[in-house]
Design a protein around this motif. Structure first.
Motif, PDB file in Angstrom:
ATOM      1  N   SER A 112       0.597  -1.236  -0.184  1.00 24.53           N
ATOM      2  CA  SER A 112      -0.138   0.025  -0.010  1.00 24.53           C
ATOM      3  C   SER A 112       0.819   1.275  -0.055  1.00 24.53           C
ATOM      4  CB  SER A 112      -1.035  -0.066   1.094  1.00 24.53           C
ATOM      5  OG  SER A 112      -1.984   0.993   0.944  1.00 24.53           O
ATOM      6  N   ARG A 147     -10.068  10.346  -0.480  1.00 27.22           N
ATOM      7  CA  ARG A 147     -10.040   9.870   0.902  1.00 27.22           C
ATOM      8  C   ARG A 147     -10.354  10.833   1.925  1.00 27.22           C
ATOM      9  NH1 ARG A 147      -5.913   5.167   1.909  1.00 27.22           N
ATOM     10  NH2 ARG A 147      -7.301   5.062   4.065  1.00 27.22           N
ATOM     11  N   GLY A 163     -10.573   5.995   6.314  1.00 29.66           N
ATOM     12  CA  GLY A 163     -10.180   4.710   5.645  1.00 29.66           C
ATOM     13  C   GLY A 163     -10.467   3.400   6.564  1.00 29.66           C
ATOM     14  N   GLN A 164      -9.999   2.378   6.067  1.00 27.58           N
ATOM     15  CA  GLN A 164     -10.330   1.166   6.690  1.00 27.58           C
ATOM     16  C   GLN A 164      -9.978   1.038   8.331  1.00 27.58           C
ATOM     17  OE1 GLN A 164      -8.299  -1.685   4.205  1.00 27.58           O
ATOM     18  NE2 GLN A 164      -9.885  -2.391   3.058  1.00 27.58           N
ATOM     19  N   ASP A 203      -9.652  -5.134  -4.989  1.00 21.92           N
ATOM     20  CA  ASP A 203      -9.513  -3.994  -4.159  1.00 21.92           C
ATOM     21  C   ASP A 203     -10.038  -2.804  -4.210  1.00 21.92           C
ATOM     22  OD1 ASP A 203      -8.068  -2.126  -2.722  1.00 21.92           O
ATOM     23  OD2 ASP A 203      -6.004  -2.897  -3.019  1.00 21.92           O
ATOM     24  N   ASP A 204     -10.692  -2.523  -3.414  1.00 19.51           N
ATOM     25  CA  ASP A 204     -11.571  -1.236  -3.334  1.00 19.51           C
ATOM     26  C   ASP A 204     -10.903  -0.029  -2.769  1.00 19.51           C
ATOM     27  OD1 ASP A 204     -12.197  -1.884  -0.866  1.00 19.51           O
ATOM     28  OD2 ASP A 204     -14.332  -2.081  -0.853  1.00 19.51           O
ATOM     29  N   VAL A 205      -9.828  -0.108  -2.252  1.00 21.03           N
ATOM     30  CA  VAL A 205      -9.352   1.067  -1.669  1.00 21.03           C
ATOM     31  C   VAL A 205      -8.207   1.730  -2.533  1.00 21.03           C
ATOM     32  CG1 VAL A 205      -7.578   1.649   0.307  1.00 21.03           C
ATOM     33  CG2 VAL A 205      -9.431  -0.001   0.701  1.00 21.03           C
ATOM     34  N   ASP A 231      -8.872  -8.656  -1.924  1.00 16.11           N
ATOM     35  CA  ASP A 231      -9.260  -7.327  -1.589  1.00 16.11           C
ATOM     36  C   ASP A 231      -7.872  -6.646  -1.176  1.00 16.11           C
ATOM     37  OD1 ASP A 231      -8.345  -8.224   0.916  1.00 16.11           O
ATOM     38  OD2 ASP A 231     -10.431  -8.017   1.891  1.00 16.11           O
ATOM     39  N   HIS A 232      -7.903  -5.197  -0.668  1.00 16.35           N
ATOM     40  CA  HIS A 232      -6.734  -4.511  -0.359  1.00 16.35           C
ATOM     41  C   HIS A 232      -5.897  -5.273   0.516  1.00 16.35           C
ATOM     42  CE1 HIS A 232      -4.194  -0.797  -0.333  1.00 16.35           C
ATOM     43  NE2 HIS A 232      -4.517  -0.841   0.954  1.00 16.35           N
TER      44      HIS A 232
END
Length: 255
Positions: A112, A147, A163-164, A203-205, A231-232
């Protein structure tokens, strides 16, 4: 081979005089080492997975350095002061450390935001033998601007980012600094050293297009691995990521 490898805690300084906390998993002789860089709001242990991966790397003959970026985990500094430039410098100082410890070949891998940092450092620091980025933003300013939780800064000068991991506060300078970095452009400077790009299809981030742009910009040799359904965080798929990374290491950096 893991019986000859041991964990060692250490600290080293970045160029701003902040002490960074590190964990070194190493064998009796310094050879090839993998420097692992965590993501935004992460830490060197990676929830325990980074520790397990390091031990698996030891089984294959590779040493590993895990460290906390300044302002994160056990390292000195405030999270609100973080910047991509600061992260890049922290990676550079980790390379300095490994060279001082006698390692002959240094591979940098980041996930990331840490992936953007290793791309930016790897493009200019020819002391790195290879670079791998996982779920990395190609254009960090564009991604992080999207974001923003609110547009104006708080009265104390801090900007909330959602964020997450919830909401964190950073300084306005974080965004100004991001404007000067383009990870995809830096990827074009890595050749002729090998590059591995890994990304989750779902990945939706950080959308998959980021990995495609990084790969397209890079020269050879380059490899891209898209993890189907991931995913992310590569939830439930991290062994696929490790397998791709281990195979890439053994192909380009056999020990």
């Amino acid at each position: 081979m893991s019986g000859t490898y041991k964990w060692r805690e250490l600290t080293f300084s970045n160029d701003r005089g902040l002490n960074l906390a590190g964990l070194l998993y190493t064998g009796p002789e310094p050879g090839t080492i993998v420097i692992v860089c965590h993501g935004f709001t992460g830490s060197k242990e990676g929830g325990g997975k980074a520790l397990v991966m390091a031990e698996e790397l030891g089984e294959r003959g590779y040493s590993t350095l895990l460290f906390d970026f300044s302002g994160c985990g056990e390292s000195e500094g405030s999270f609100s002061d973080i910047s991509l430039s600061g992260h890049i410098n922290d990676v550079k100082c980790s390379v300095d450390l490994c060279l001082d410890l006698g390692y002959k070949s240094i591979i940098i891998v980041g996930r990331s935001f840490g992936g953007s940092a290793v791309l930016c450092l790897g493009g200019t620091d020819k002391r790195t033998a290879g670079v791998s980025c996982w779920s990395a933003p190609a254009e960090p300013f564009k991604l992080f601007s999207e974001r923003l939780k609110v547009d104006p800064a708080h009265e104390n000068g801090l900007v909330p980012l959602s964020g997450q991991s919830g909401t964190v506060l950073v300084k306005n300078s974080f965004f100004e600094d991001l404007k000067i970095h383009n990870a995809a452009r830096c990827a074009s400077l890595i050749s002729p050293r090998p590059l591995l790009v890994v990304h989750g299809e779902a990945d939706d981030v950080v959308p998959l297009s980021n990995a495609e742009n990084i790969y397209k910009a890079a020269g050879g040799p380059k490899t891209i691995k898209i993890i189907s359904g991931a995913d992310h965080q590569f939830s439930g798929h991290y062994h696929e990521v490790w397998s791709a990374f281990f195979n890439w290491l053994e192909n380009y950096f056999p020990v």
